[in-house]
Design a protein around this motif. Structure first.
Motif, short mmCIF file in Angstrom:
data_model
loop_
_atom_site.label_atom_id
_atom_site.label_comp_id
_atom_site.label_asym_id
_atom_site.label_seq_id
_atom_site.Cartn_x
_atom_site.Cartn_y
_atom_site.Cartn_z
N PHE A 151 59.45 114.44 65.58
CA PHE A 151 59.53 115.04 66.92
C PHE A 151 60.83 115.82 67.08
O PHE A 151 60.83 116.95 67.58
CB PHE A 151 59.42 113.94 67.98
CG PHE A 151 59.46 114.44 69.38
CD1 PHE A 151 58.36 115.08 69.93
CD2 PHE A 151 60.60 114.29 70.15
CE1 PHE A 151 58.39 115.55 71.23
CE2 PHE A 151 60.64 114.76 71.45
CZ PHE A 151 59.54 115.40 71.99
N ARG A 152 61.97 115.25 66.61
CA ARG A 152 63.26 115.95 66.70
C ARG A 152 63.23 117.24 65.90
O ARG A 152 63.75 118.27 66.32
CB ARG A 152 64.41 115.06 66.19
CG ARG A 152 64.69 113.82 66.95
CD ARG A 152 65.32 113.99 68.28
NE ARG A 152 66.42 114.92 68.31
CZ ARG A 152 67.01 115.31 69.41
NH1 ARG A 152 66.62 114.85 70.56
NH2 ARG A 152 67.99 116.18 69.40
N GLY A 153 62.61 117.19 64.72
CA GLY A 153 62.52 118.39 63.89
C GLY A 153 61.70 119.48 64.56
O GLY A 153 62.09 120.65 64.56
N PHE A 154 60.56 119.09 65.13
CA PHE A 154 59.72 120.08 65.82
C PHE A 154 60.43 120.64 67.05
O PHE A 154 60.30 121.82 67.37
CB PHE A 154 58.36 119.48 66.20
CG PHE A 154 57.40 119.44 65.05
CD1 PHE A 154 57.08 120.57 64.33
CD2 PHE A 154 56.81 118.24 64.68
CE1 PHE A 154 56.20 120.54 63.27
CE2 PHE A 154 55.92 118.19 63.61
CZ PHE A 154 55.63 119.33 62.91
N MET A 155 61.20 119.79 67.73
CA MET A 155 61.97 120.29 68.87
C MET A 155 63.00 121.32 68.41
O MET A 155 63.20 122.36 69.05
CB MET A 155 62.67 119.15 69.61
CG MET A 155 61.74 118.40 70.55
SD MET A 155 62.60 117.24 71.63
CE MET A 155 63.68 118.31 72.55
N ALA A 156 63.66 121.05 67.27
CA ALA A 156 64.65 122.00 66.75
C ALA A 156 63.98 123.32 66.38
O ALA A 156 64.53 124.40 66.65
CB ALA A 156 65.36 121.41 65.54
N VAL A 157 62.80 123.26 65.77
CA VAL A 157 62.07 124.48 65.42
C VAL A 157 61.69 125.24 66.70
O VAL A 157 61.81 126.47 66.76
CB VAL A 157 60.82 124.16 64.56
CG1 VAL A 157 59.91 125.36 64.43
CG2 VAL A 157 61.25 123.67 63.18
N GLY A 158 61.26 124.52 67.73
CA GLY A 158 60.92 125.16 69.00
C GLY A 158 62.11 125.83 69.65
O GLY A 158 62.02 126.96 70.14
N VAL A 159 63.25 125.13 69.64
CA VAL A 159 64.48 125.71 70.20
C VAL A 159 64.88 126.95 69.40
O VAL A 159 65.27 127.97 69.97
CB VAL A 159 65.61 124.66 70.21
CG1 VAL A 159 66.95 125.31 70.48
CG2 VAL A 159 65.32 123.59 71.26
N ALA A 160 64.76 126.87 68.06
CA ALA A 160 65.11 128.02 67.23
C ALA A 160 64.20 129.21 67.54
O ALA A 160 64.67 130.35 67.58
CB ALA A 160 64.99 127.65 65.75
N SER A 161 62.93 128.94 67.78
CA SER A 161 62.00 130.03 68.13
C SER A 161 62.41 130.69 69.43
O SER A 161 62.38 131.92 69.55
CB SER A 161 60.58 129.48 68.25
OG SER A 161 60.13 129.00 67.01
N GLU A 162 62.79 129.87 70.42
CA GLU A 162 63.25 130.43 71.69
C GLU A 162 64.53 131.23 71.49
O GLU A 162 64.71 132.29 72.10
CB GLU A 162 63.46 129.33 72.72
CG GLU A 162 62.17 128.71 73.22
CD GLU A 162 62.40 127.63 74.27
OE1 GLU A 162 63.54 127.48 74.76
OE2 GLU A 162 61.43 126.93 74.59
#
Length: 167
Positions: free
Chosen positions: A90-101
């Motif tokens: 979950f933390r990794g996917f959140m980081a990927v989402g933040v990076a996309s933003e």
């Protein structure tokens, strides 16, 4: 930044104290996850509408619940690798989402956040798919994952601080 430093320190502690009890490891991670959830909730309540605040709030609630679960001795022996693996995922996917933003608005450093998020996801899968071969492997991969998550959060904080100064 503080959360990244905490993750990094906990990751180092995991490597230097592999002989610690499974219960102590679970409680330690439970506390870190609860603190992480509290920070996520705080960030979610302070974020402007439409800036991913719902993800921060949802992540905070999930992390607090997982942290409480990790601190429950009757549950931890069978589920610790799975809870930690899914939490790190979950933390990794959140980081990927933040990076996309970040990429969407042209913030420098988004590539590092994306790379570290992907490395956390890979580490999480390794924890999830190898829990039976012993606590040693779990300790190693969890320690590595926490180090990577800590570096990701520190890099993100530095980027946000730089962006704040530029604005």
């Amino acid at each position: 930044m503080l959360l990244g430093i905490i993750f990094f320190i906990v990751g180092i502690v995991v490597f230097f104290e592999p002989g610690g009890t499974y219960l102590a490891l679970s409680v330690l991670f439970g506390i870190v996850v609860i603190l992480s959830g509290a920070f996520e909730l705080y960030l979610g309540t302070k974020a402007p509408t439409g800036s991913g605040m719902g993800w921060y709030i949802a992540g905070g609630v999930i992390e607090i619940l997982l942290g409480i679960l990790l601190c429950t001795p009757s549950m931890l022996f069978t589920i610790l690798p799975f809870v930690l693996g899914f939490w790190l995922l979950f933390r990794g996917f959140m980081a990927v989402g933040v990076a996309s933003e970040m990429m969407g608005v042209g913030i420098k450093g988004a590539g590092w956040t994306m790379t570290l998020g992907i490395l956390v996801i890979i580490s999480a899968f390794l924890v999830l798919f190898n829990p039976i071969i012993g606590v040693g492997v779990v300790v190693f991969w969890v320690g590595l994952s926490l180090l990577l998550a800590g570096v990701d959060l520190i890099a993100h904080a530095v980027t946000l601080r730089r962006l704040r100064k530029e604005l």
